[in-house]
Scaffold this motif. Structure first.
Motif, mmCIF file in Angstrom:
data_model
loop_
_atom_site.group_PDB
_atom_site.id
_atom_site.type_symbol
_atom_site.label_atom_id
_atom_site.label_comp_id
_atom_site.label_asym_id
_atom_site.label_seq_id
_atom_site.Cartn_x
_atom_site.Cartn_y
_atom_site.Cartn_z
ATOM 1 N N VAL A 130 11.611 7.999 33.947
ATOM 2 C CA VAL A 130 10.325 7.592 34.518
ATOM 3 C C VAL A 130 9.125 8.072 33.704
ATOM 4 C CG1 VAL A 130 11.256 7.426 36.848
ATOM 5 C CG2 VAL A 130 10.238 9.577 36.102
ATOM 6 N N PHE A 131 9.384 8.688 32.545
ATOM 7 C CA PHE A 131 8.296 9.121 31.666
ATOM 8 C C PHE A 131 8.550 8.611 30.242
ATOM 9 C CE2 PHE A 131 8.834 12.812 34.701
ATOM 10 C CZ PHE A 131 7.848 12.385 35.572
ATOM 11 N N SER A 132 7.714 9.040 29.323
ATOM 12 C CA SER A 132 7.792 8.551 27.948
ATOM 13 C C SER A 132 9.068 8.991 27.230
ATOM 14 C CB SER A 132 6.568 9.020 27.149
ATOM 15 O OG SER A 132 6.498 10.435 27.123
ATOM 16 N N ASN A 133 9.756 10.003 27.753
ATOM 17 C CA ASN A 133 11.007 10.460 27.123
ATOM 18 C C ASN A 133 12.217 9.718 27.676
ATOM 19 O OD1 ASN A 133 11.097 11.526 29.691
ATOM 20 N ND2 ASN A 133 11.561 13.622 29.067
ATOM 21 N N ALA A 134 12.000 8.560 28.287
ATOM 22 C CA ALA A 134 13.073 7.817 28.949
ATOM 23 C C ALA A 134 14.207 7.432 28.006
ATOM 24 C CB ALA A 134 12.495 6.558 29.601
ATOM 25 N N ALA A 154 13.525 2.129 31.692
ATOM 26 C CA ALA A 154 12.653 3.167 31.136
ATOM 27 C C ALA A 154 11.218 2.969 31.620
ATOM 28 C CB ALA A 154 12.698 3.119 29.613
ATOM 29 N N PHE A 155 10.377 3.910 31.223
ATOM 30 C CA PHE A 155 8.932 3.786 31.371
ATOM 31 C C PHE A 155 8.301 3.990 30.001
ATOM 32 C CE2 PHE A 155 9.432 3.768 35.820
ATOM 33 C CZ PHE A 155 8.201 3.553 36.441
ATOM 34 N N ASP A 156 7.162 3.357 29.800
ATOM 35 C CA ASP A 156 6.366 3.484 28.582
ATOM 36 C C ASP A 156 7.021 2.750 27.416
ATOM 37 O OD1 ASP A 156 4.438 4.942 29.995
ATOM 38 O OD2 ASP A 156 5.475 6.831 29.611
ATOM 39 N N ALA A 157 6.373 2.823 26.265
ATOM 40 C CA ALA A 157 6.800 2.013 25.114
ATOM 41 C C ALA A 157 6.861 2.860 23.851
ATOM 42 C CB ALA A 157 5.855 0.831 24.919
ATOM 43 N N ALA A 172 15.180 -2.684 30.372
ATOM 44 C CA ALA A 172 13.814 -2.943 30.841
ATOM 45 C C ALA A 172 12.984 -1.673 30.719
ATOM 46 C CB ALA A 172 13.807 -3.419 32.292
ATOM 47 N N THR A 173 11.688 -1.858 30.543
ATOM 48 C CA THR A 173 10.782 -0.720 30.613
ATOM 49 C C THR A 173 9.571 -1.107 31.456
ATOM 50 O OG1 THR A 173 9.729 1.060 29.341
ATOM 51 C CG2 THR A 173 9.362 -1.198 28.563
ATOM 52 N N HIS A 174 8.831 -0.094 31.881
ATOM 53 C CA HIS A 174 7.653 -0.277 32.727
ATOM 54 C C HIS A 174 6.450 0.277 31.984
ATOM 55 C CE1 HIS A 174 11.168 -0.110 35.347
ATOM 56 N NE2 HIS A 174 10.501 -0.855 36.208
ATOM 57 N N THR A 216 -4.549 0.150 38.681
ATOM 58 C CA THR A 216 -4.580 -0.741 37.516
ATOM 59 C C THR A 216 -3.254 -1.464 37.317
ATOM 60 O OG1 THR A 216 -4.081 1.181 36.124
ATOM 61 C CG2 THR A 216 -6.382 0.486 36.271
ATOM 62 N N GLY A 217 -2.265 -1.160 38.137
ATOM 63 C CA GLY A 217 -1.030 -1.930 38.118
ATOM 64 C C GLY A 217 -0.020 -1.463 37.098
ATOM 65 N N LEU A 218 1.101 -2.157 37.068
ATOM 66 C CA LEU A 218 2.246 -1.802 36.239
ATOM 67 C C LEU A 218 2.947 -3.087 35.835
ATOM 68 C CD1 LEU A 218 3.910 0.898 35.488
ATOM 69 C CD2 LEU A 218 5.419 0.192 37.361
ATOM 70 N N ASP A 219 3.395 -3.155 34.591
ATOM 71 C CA ASP A 219 4.136 -4.338 34.123
ATOM 72 C C ASP A 219 5.594 -3.968 33.864
ATOM 73 O OD1 ASP A 219 1.991 -6.265 33.997
ATOM 74 O OD2 ASP A 219 1.204 -5.093 32.330
ATOM 75 N N VAL A 220 6.490 -4.822 34.327
ATOM 76 C CA VAL A 220 7.927 -4.650 34.051
ATOM 77 C C VAL A 220 8.268 -5.545 32.868
ATOM 78 C CG1 VAL A 220 10.262 -4.784 34.973
ATOM 79 C CG2 VAL A 220 8.333 -4.238 36.502
ATOM 80 N N ILE A 221 8.772 -4.942 31.804
ATOM 81 C CA ILE A 221 9.069 -5.664 30.568
ATOM 82 C C ILE A 221 10.578 -5.699 30.349
ATOM 83 C CG2 ILE A 221 8.588 -5.843 28.106
ATOM 84 C CD1 ILE A 221 6.078 -5.870 29.871
ATOM 85 N N PRO A 222 11.201 -6.884 30.491
ATOM 86 C CA PRO A 222 12.658 -6.943 30.272
ATOM 87 C C PRO A 222 12.986 -6.980 28.786
ATOM 88 C CG PRO A 222 11.801 -9.101 30.847
ATOM 89 C CD PRO A 222 10.642 -8.150 30.934
#
Length: 222
Positions: A130-134, A154-157, A172-174, A216-222
Motif C-alpha cells: 500500500v506504499f511506494s515500496n510495494a 501495488a500503490f504508486d509508480a 495493478a497499481t494505484h 483528490t481521488g485515486l486511479d487504479v492502473i491495470p
C-alpha cells in the motif's frame, strides 16, 4: 496579504493560524492541528479500493494474503490505509497477514513476505503493497518461485513497480493524483484569503468528504 506574507520559518501550524495565516496540508495530514484544509488522497478509501482491487485479481480462490503496510495507529495515514485494505480482503474471505513496513530495511520486508508465501496455511494467494515500496511483494514472489501463483497489487509508480508490471508480475497499481494536489493548493490559498474559508469550501463542495478534507481521488492502473 498580511496572512500570505507571514514569516513562518520557526512557527508551528497552530501558531501560523493563530497569527491569521492560512495552512493547507497535502498528501500527509495533521488532523489534530488547526490547519484549515487537507488536500489529497483519503487513506481510508484508498485502502478499501486497494483491497477490493486485489480481491478481484485473486478471483474465486480464498487463501492467505499479505499486506505490506503499517499496522500501528501512531501513523494514522498509513494505519488507516492498511486497516481498510485488511477489512476489504477479510470481507472477501481471505486470511490477512500484515507486514509492518521497515522503511530502513527493504530486504527484511521481502524476506518476511517470502517466508509467508512459502509456509502459509491456507496457501498464499495474494499480496498488496500500500506504499511506494510495494514492489517488495513482487520480489518476494520471485524469490519464492511463486510469481505465477500470487496475485499482486501495488500503490504508486516507482520504477521497480513499473518494471514488474511490464513483466506481468504486478497486475495493478494505484496512483495518487499528486499533480492535482499541487495544482489546486495555490487556488485554494488565494480563495481562502480573498473570499473566506466557508465560501471557498462551498465552491469545491463536490470534492469535499467533510468540512476539512478535499479528496483528490485515486486511479487504479491495470
Amino acid at each position: 496579504d498580511d496572512a500570505i506574507q507571514l514569516d513562518t520559518t520557526d512557527l508551528s501550524i497552530d501558531e501560523v493560524v493563530d497569527d491569521g495565516g492560512t495552512v493547507i496540508t497535502f498528501d500527509s495530514d495533521l488532523a489534530d492541528s488547526t490547519r484549515q484544509l487537507y488536500v489529497g488522497t483519503i487513506n481510508e478509501e484508498a485502502g478499501k479500493t486497494g483491497g477490493e482491487t486485489l480481491a478481484e485479481l485473486i478471483g474465486d480462490a480464498e487463501g492467505t494474503v499479505v499486506i505490506l503496510g503499517y499496522d500501528d495507529p501512531i501513523w494514522p495515514d498509513g494505519y488507516n490505509r492498511t486497516h481498510e485494505a485488511r477489512k476489504a480482503l477479510e470481507d472477501a474471505g481471505h486470511t490477512v497477514v500484515v507486514r509492518q513496513t521497515e522503511w530502513g530495511d527493504h530486504q527484511a520486508n521481502v524476506d518476511y513476505i517470502q517466508t509467508v508465501f512459502e509456509t502459509a496455511d491456507p496457501p498464499a494467494v495474494g499480496c498488496l503493497g500500500v506504499f511506494s515500496n510495494a514492489y517488495g511483494c513482487a520480489e518476494a514472489a520471485v524469490a519464492a518461485g511463486m510469481e505465477d501463483d500470487i496475485a499482486i497489487a501495488a500503490f504508486d509508480a516507482e520504477p521497480e513497480t513499473l518494471e514488474f508490471m511490464e513483466q506481468g508480475i504486478i497486475q495493478a497499481t494505484h496512483t495518487q493524483r499528486i499533480y492535482y494536489m499541487g495544482y489546486l493548493i495555490p487556488y485554494l490559498l488565494y480563495a481562502i484569503n480573498t473570499i473566506g474559508l466557508d465560501e471557498t469550501i462551498s465552491l469545491v463542495s463536490s470534492l469535499m468528504v467533510d468540512d476539512e478534507r478535499l479528496d483528490t481521488g485515486l486511479d487504479v492502473i491495470p
